[in-house]
Enzyme design. Structure first.
Site, PDB file in Angstrom:
ATOM      1  N   THR A 130      34.089  -3.200  -7.498  1.00  0.00           N
ATOM      2  CA  THR A 130      33.377  -2.873  -8.731  1.00  0.00           C
ATOM      3  C   THR A 130      34.102  -1.806  -9.539  1.00  0.00           C
ATOM      4  O   THR A 130      34.823  -0.977  -8.975  1.00  0.00           O
ATOM      5  CB  THR A 130      31.962  -2.372  -8.372  1.00  0.00           C
ATOM      6  OG1 THR A 130      31.362  -1.820  -9.533  1.00  0.00           O
ATOM      7  CG2 THR A 130      31.987  -1.296  -7.298  1.00  0.00           C
ATOM      8  N   ASP A 131      33.836  -1.801 -10.842  1.00  0.00           N
ATOM      9  CA  ASP A 131      34.400  -0.738 -11.695  1.00  0.00           C
ATOM     10  C   ASP A 131      33.747   0.615 -11.407  1.00  0.00           C
ATOM     11  O   ASP A 131      34.261   1.653 -11.803  1.00  0.00           O
ATOM     12  CB  ASP A 131      34.250  -1.107 -13.180  1.00  0.00           C
ATOM     13  CG  ASP A 131      32.801  -1.279 -13.632  1.00  0.00           C
ATOM     14  OD1 ASP A 131      31.886  -1.278 -12.771  1.00  0.00           O
ATOM     15  OD2 ASP A 131      32.570  -1.421 -14.855  1.00  0.00           O
ATOM     16  N   GLU A 132      32.592   0.597 -10.711  1.00  0.00           N
ATOM     17  CA  GLU A 132      31.873   1.857 -10.488  1.00  0.00           C
ATOM     18  C   GLU A 132      32.644   2.840  -9.607  1.00  0.00           C
ATOM     19  O   GLU A 132      32.339   4.030  -9.590  1.00  0.00           O
ATOM     20  CB  GLU A 132      30.491   1.583  -9.868  1.00  0.00           C
ATOM     21  CG  GLU A 132      29.614   0.757 -10.771  1.00  0.00           C
ATOM     22  CD  GLU A 132      28.134   0.821 -10.421  1.00  0.00           C
ATOM     23  OE1 GLU A 132      27.725   1.704  -9.652  1.00  0.00           O
ATOM     24  OE2 GLU A 132      27.392  -0.026 -10.922  1.00  0.00           O
ATOM     25  N   TYR A 188      26.128   3.921  -3.557  1.00  0.00           N
ATOM     26  CA  TYR A 188      26.671   2.556  -3.645  1.00  0.00           C
ATOM     27  C   TYR A 188      28.159   2.607  -3.993  1.00  0.00           C
ATOM     28  O   TYR A 188      28.995   2.030  -3.277  1.00  0.00           O
ATOM     29  CB  TYR A 188      25.909   1.744  -4.708  1.00  0.00           C
ATOM     30  CG  TYR A 188      26.674   0.515  -5.165  1.00  0.00           C
ATOM     31  CD1 TYR A 188      26.917  -0.540  -4.287  1.00  0.00           C
ATOM     32  CD2 TYR A 188      27.182   0.410  -6.468  1.00  0.00           C
ATOM     33  CE1 TYR A 188      27.634  -1.662  -4.691  1.00  0.00           C
ATOM     34  CE2 TYR A 188      27.897  -0.707  -6.875  1.00  0.00           C
ATOM     35  CZ  TYR A 188      28.127  -1.736  -5.980  1.00  0.00           C
ATOM     36  OH  TYR A 188      28.848  -2.840  -6.377  1.00  0.00           O
ATOM     37  N   LYS A 230      31.549   1.485  -1.821  1.00  0.00           N
ATOM     38  CA  LYS A 230      32.522   0.488  -2.291  1.00  0.00           C
ATOM     39  C   LYS A 230      33.915   1.117  -2.378  1.00  0.00           C
ATOM     40  O   LYS A 230      34.926   0.472  -2.069  1.00  0.00           O
ATOM     41  CB  LYS A 230      32.106  -0.073  -3.652  1.00  0.00           C
ATOM     42  CG  LYS A 230      30.876  -0.956  -3.638  1.00  0.00           C
ATOM     43  CD  LYS A 230      31.033  -2.258  -2.850  1.00  0.00           C
ATOM     44  CE  LYS A 230      31.986  -3.234  -3.490  1.00  0.00           C
ATOM     45  NZ  LYS A 230      31.996  -4.530  -2.768  1.00  0.00           N
TER      46      LYS A 230
HETATM   47  P1  NAD Z   1      24.009  -9.496  -4.242  1.00  0.00           P
HETATM   48  O1  NAD Z   1      23.265  -8.294  -3.817  1.00  0.00           O
HETATM   49  O2  NAD Z   1      23.359 -10.463  -5.178  1.00  0.00           O
HETATM   50  O3  NAD Z   1      24.451 -10.349  -2.959  1.00  0.00           O
HETATM   51  C1  NAD Z   1      24.992  -9.743  -1.823  1.00  0.00           C
HETATM   52  C2  NAD Z   1      25.013 -10.784  -0.703  1.00  0.00           C
HETATM   53  O4  NAD Z   1      25.615 -10.170   0.454  1.00  0.00           O
HETATM   54  C3  NAD Z   1      23.620 -11.271  -0.284  1.00  0.00           C
HETATM   55  O5  NAD Z   1      23.615 -12.672  -0.152  1.00  0.00           O
HETATM   56  C4  NAD Z   1      23.392 -10.598   1.061  1.00  0.00           C
HETATM   57  O6  NAD Z   1      22.542 -11.336   1.921  1.00  0.00           O
HETATM   58  C5  NAD Z   1      24.815 -10.495   1.589  1.00  0.00           C
HETATM   59  N1  NAD Z   1      24.959  -9.425   2.585  1.00  0.00           N
HETATM   60  C6  NAD Z   1      24.557  -8.136   2.475  1.00  0.00           C
HETATM   61  N2  NAD Z   1      24.846  -7.469   3.617  1.00  0.00           N
HETATM   62  C7  NAD Z   1      25.450  -8.351   4.443  1.00  0.00           C
HETATM   63  C8  NAD Z   1      25.981  -8.253   5.763  1.00  0.00           C
HETATM   64  N3  NAD Z   1      25.933  -7.108   6.472  1.00  0.00           N
HETATM   65  N4  NAD Z   1      26.559  -9.353   6.312  1.00  0.00           N
HETATM   66  C9  NAD Z   1      26.598 -10.533   5.615  1.00  0.00           C
HETATM   67  N5  NAD Z   1      26.102 -10.674   4.372  1.00  0.00           N
HETATM   68  C10 NAD Z   1      25.523  -9.598   3.788  1.00  0.00           C
HETATM   69  O7  NAD Z   1      25.386  -8.965  -4.812  1.00  0.00           O
HETATM   70  P2  NAD Z   1      26.260  -9.444  -6.060  1.00  0.00           P
HETATM   71  O8  NAD Z   1      25.719  -8.848  -7.293  1.00  0.00           O
HETATM   72  O9  NAD Z   1      26.464 -10.893  -5.955  1.00  0.00           O
HETATM   73  O10 NAD Z   1      27.630  -8.693  -5.752  1.00  0.00           O
HETATM   74  C11 NAD Z   1      28.584  -9.297  -4.902  1.00  0.00           C
HETATM   75  C12 NAD Z   1      29.826  -8.427  -4.803  1.00  0.00           C
HETATM   76  O11 NAD Z   1      30.368  -8.220  -6.097  1.00  0.00           O
HETATM   77  C13 NAD Z   1      29.575  -7.047  -4.223  1.00  0.00           C
HETATM   78  O12 NAD Z   1      30.652  -6.713  -3.385  1.00  0.00           O
HETATM   79  C14 NAD Z   1      29.535  -6.142  -5.430  1.00  0.00           C
HETATM   80  O13 NAD Z   1      29.951  -4.837  -5.098  1.00  0.00           O
HETATM   81  C15 NAD Z   1      30.523  -6.829  -6.351  1.00  0.00           C
HETATM   82  N6  NAD Z   1      30.303  -6.637  -7.790  1.00  0.00           N
HETATM   83  C16 NAD Z   1      29.086  -6.946  -8.342  1.00  0.00           C
HETATM   84  C17 NAD Z   1      28.925  -6.808  -9.722  1.00  0.00           C
HETATM   85  C18 NAD Z   1      27.613  -7.152 -10.391  1.00  0.00           C
HETATM   86  O14 NAD Z   1      27.466  -6.866 -11.596  1.00  0.00           O
HETATM   87  N7  NAD Z   1      26.652  -7.764  -9.698  1.00  0.00           N
HETATM   88  C19 NAD Z   1      29.983  -6.352 -10.512  1.00  0.00           C
HETATM   89  C20 NAD Z   1      31.207  -6.040  -9.896  1.00  0.00           C
HETATM   90  C21 NAD Z   1      31.349  -6.201  -8.536  1.00  0.00           C
HETATM   91  O1  DAU Z   2      29.531  -2.178 -12.917  1.00  0.00           O
HETATM   92  C1  DAU Z   2      29.391  -3.102 -11.875  1.00  0.00           C
HETATM   93  C2  DAU Z   2      28.087  -2.855 -11.150  1.00  0.00           C
HETATM   94  O2  DAU Z   2      27.052  -3.325 -12.014  1.00  0.00           O
HETATM   95  C3  DAU Z   2      28.002  -3.553  -9.789  1.00  0.00           C
HETATM   96  O3  DAU Z   2      28.973  -2.995  -8.954  1.00  0.00           O
HETATM   97  C4  DAU Z   2      26.603  -3.359  -9.177  1.00  0.00           C
HETATM   98  O4  DAU Z   2      26.500  -4.057  -7.970  1.00  0.00           O
HETATM   99  C5  DAU Z   2      25.588  -3.892 -10.165  1.00  0.00           C
HETATM  100  O5  DAU Z   2      24.279  -3.680  -9.652  1.00  0.00           O
HETATM  101  C6  DAU Z   2      25.745  -3.194 -11.507  1.00  0.00           C
HETATM  102  O6  DAU Z   2      25.376  -1.792 -11.418  1.00  0.00           O
HETATM  103  P1  DAU Z   2      24.523  -1.081 -12.567  1.00  0.00           P
HETATM  104  O7  DAU Z   2      23.840   0.085 -11.984  1.00  0.00           O
HETATM  105  O8  DAU Z   2      25.327  -0.878 -13.795  1.00  0.00           O
HETATM  106  O9  DAU Z   2      23.488  -2.303 -12.868  1.00  0.00           O
HETATM  107  P2  DAU Z   2      21.912  -2.332 -13.089  1.00  0.00           P
HETATM  108  O10 DAU Z   2      21.595  -3.743 -13.458  1.00  0.00           O
HETATM  109  O11 DAU Z   2      21.160  -1.715 -11.985  1.00  0.00           O
HETATM  110  O12 DAU Z   2      21.757  -1.423 -14.383  1.00  0.00           O
HETATM  111  C7  DAU Z   2      22.442  -1.675 -15.585  1.00  0.00           C
HETATM  112  C8  DAU Z   2      22.083  -0.585 -16.572  1.00  0.00           C
HETATM  113  O13 DAU Z   2      20.701  -0.744 -16.948  1.00  0.00           O
HETATM  114  C9  DAU Z   2      22.202   0.802 -16.000  1.00  0.00           C
HETATM  115  O14 DAU Z   2      22.641   1.697 -17.014  1.00  0.00           O
HETATM  116  C10 DAU Z   2      20.776   1.158 -15.591  1.00  0.00           C
HETATM  117  C11 DAU Z   2      19.940   0.416 -16.605  1.00  0.00           C
HETATM  118  N1  DAU Z   2      18.621  -0.064 -16.118  1.00  0.00           N
HETATM  119  C12 DAU Z   2      18.610  -0.770 -14.940  1.00  0.00           C
HETATM  120  C13 DAU Z   2      17.422  -1.243 -14.445  1.00  0.00           C
HETATM  121  C14 DAU Z   2      17.370  -2.010 -13.140  1.00  0.00           C
HETATM  122  C15 DAU Z   2      17.472   0.155 -16.855  1.00  0.00           C
HETATM  123  O15 DAU Z   2      17.507   0.770 -17.943  1.00  0.00           O
HETATM  124  N2  DAU Z   2      16.288  -0.306 -16.353  1.00  0.00           N
HETATM  125  C16 DAU Z   2      16.206  -0.997 -15.160  1.00  0.00           C
HETATM  126  O16 DAU Z   2      15.088  -1.374 -14.748  1.00  0.00           O
END
Ligand code: NAD
Ligand code: DAU
Length: 352
Positions: free
Chosen positions: A123-125, A148, A152
């Site tokens: 992630t970019d975080e 988190y 990562k």
């Molecule tokens: P998600 O939470 O929707 O899915 C995570 C999956 O991992 C789930 O199916 C869960 O059951 C599985 N999991 C969790 N712990 C596990 C374990 N111990 N063993 C096996 N499986 C396990 O997550 P996502 O949003 O799809 O993100 C996937 C990946 O992409 C993550 O590594 C996250 O850091 C990265 N990422 C997400 C975003 C985003 O915006 N969602 C952006 C950048 C990077």
């Molecule tokens: O940048 C990549 C990341 O993006 C991934 O690595 C994470 O797994 C993914 O969850 C996401 O993180 P964020 O914290 O940016 O996403 P989230 O959807 O939780 O929140 C997006 C923005 O919206 C953040 O500034 C918080 C705000 N927010 C979020 C929620 C859930 C609200 O204002 N209200 C809300 O209820």
């Protein structure tokens, strides 16, 4: 190729395995997923009878299971993680275990079995929080600020160490915020869409001026795939949508598209340590991998809203907990699974 995809029952994992099965007609996919609250096997309905797809319910921290599965494949795409920032503020235990220890378990198995190719989805975080100016690139120093992102970052460092210490065949990608189908409705965009579909208000944290760089999930999946197949060992690739928006702007776009007004926004207490701005410069991925994010934001947002409108039972069964029963019937309950934990509303001081 035969791929082991971890976390294939989550948001990005589901989109990625559909992408691979659709675009690489001879590839095979084995999914390893623990089915935590975020994993949902209902996502596999379209592919469950595909002979090139296999699902294994299990934990990436289970070294014996991982060892067995890694032997059977050509490469690992590591997507599994604990991913929700708010949950990590509430309790970081699972984040450290899965994100840090789980990554090392996979790396060890890849090293043991003839240095299997390993792509790590990050992630970019990990780069921290930007002010008004600046942009994250592959060489930006790490400065994670939530449990988190710290977990990562730890995983990324272990992947990098595997390359430098053992010469392992690894790549890392760091991506911005994804949106699209199958995203668990605790994240910002699906939470807002599904709340509105239920006629509920949407909770906007703090002043609503935090900025995220949104990318449509299919564009990210193409990036993961090209990094796996064309990326150079030891390299990191940053993926982003060149699409920075404040949370207020995104909220207003969703409200407008769904026919609601400003009165549906409920301002709530801010997330502790809330990162102000993320933005990625994706130039290296564009020039070296020939990849680019292609989906315009309004188009992707409309497709996403449409998906949640069409797939009401998918998110309703998540919001009311029924999706747990479906796989518990198929797989039984064991130590890993259990009832979906409550969303930690208390950190914002209220329920919506
Ligand atoms: P998600 O939470 O929707 O899915 C995570 C999956 O991992 C789930 O199916 C869960 O059951 C599985 N999991 C969790 N712990 C596990 C374990 N111990 N063993 C096996 N499986 C396990 O997550 P996502 O949003 O799809 O993100 C996937 C990946 O992409 C993550 O590594 C996250 O850091 C990265 N990422 C997400 C975003 C985003 O915006 N969602 C952006 C950048 C990077
Ligand atoms: O940048 C990549 C990341 O993006 C991934 O690595 C994470 O797994 C993914 O969850 C996401 O993180 P964020 O914290 O940016 O996403 P989230 O959807 O939780 O929140 C997006 C923005 O919206 C953040 O500034 C918080 C705000 N927010 C979020 C929620 C859930 C609200 O204002 N209200 C809300 O209820």
């Amino acid at each position: 190729m035969k791929l082991l995809v971890t976390g294939g029952a989550g948001f990005i994992g589901t989109n990625y395995i559909h992408y691979v099965l659709d675009t690489h007609p001879t590839d095979e996919v084995v999914v390893l997923d623990a089915l935590t609250y975020a994993g949902n096997i209902e996502n596999f309905q379209r592919i469950e009878h595909n002979p090139r797809f296999r699902f294994v319910k299990g934990d990436i921290c289970d070294a014996a299971l991982v060892d067995k599965l890694v032997q059977q494949v050509d490469a690992v795409v590591h997507i599994a993680a604990e991913t929700h920032v708010d949950r990590s503020i509430h309790n970081a235990d699972d984040f450290v275990r899965t994100n840090v220890l789980g990554t090392q378990v996979l790396l060890d198995a890849c090293r043991k079995h003839f240095n299997k190719r390993f792509h790590h989805v990050s992630t970019d975080e990990v780069f921290g929080s930007l002010g008004r100016t600046g942009i994250f690139r592959e060489n930006t120093p790490y400065e994670p600020r939530s449990p988190y992102s710290a977990s990562k970052a730890g995983a990324d460092h272990l992947v990098s160490a595997a390359f430098h210490t053992h010469g392992q065949a690894v790549t890392i990608s760091n991506c911005t915020n994804n949106y699209g189908p199958y995203c668990f409705p605790e994240k910002f965009i699906p939470l807002f869409i599904t709340n509105l579909l239920e006629g509920k208000k949407v909770p906007l944290y703090g002043d609503g001026m935090n900025i995220r760089d949104w990318i449509y999930v299919a564009d990210h999946c193409k990036g993961i795939d090209v990094a796996l197949r064309k990326g150079r060992n030891g390299e990191t690739y940053c993926f982003g949508g060149r699409n920075e928006r404040s949370n207020t702007e995104v909220a207003q776009m969703i409200l407008f598209e769904m026919g609601y007004g400003q009165e549906m926004i409920q301002t709530v207490r801010d997330r502790p340590g809330h990162d102000r701005r993320y933005a990625i410069d994706p130039e290296k991925a564009e020039t070296e991998l020939g990849w680019a994010a292609e989906t315009p934001f309004l188009h992707g947002l409309r497709k996403t809203i449409e998906w949640y409108k069409t797939n009401t039972s998918w998110w309703k069964r998540i919001k009311n907990g029924e999706y747990r029963e479906y796989y518990e019937k198929q797989y039984g309950v064991n130590g890993i699974t259990g009832p979906a934990p409550e969303r930690p509303f208390d950190i914002r001081g209220e329920k919506t």
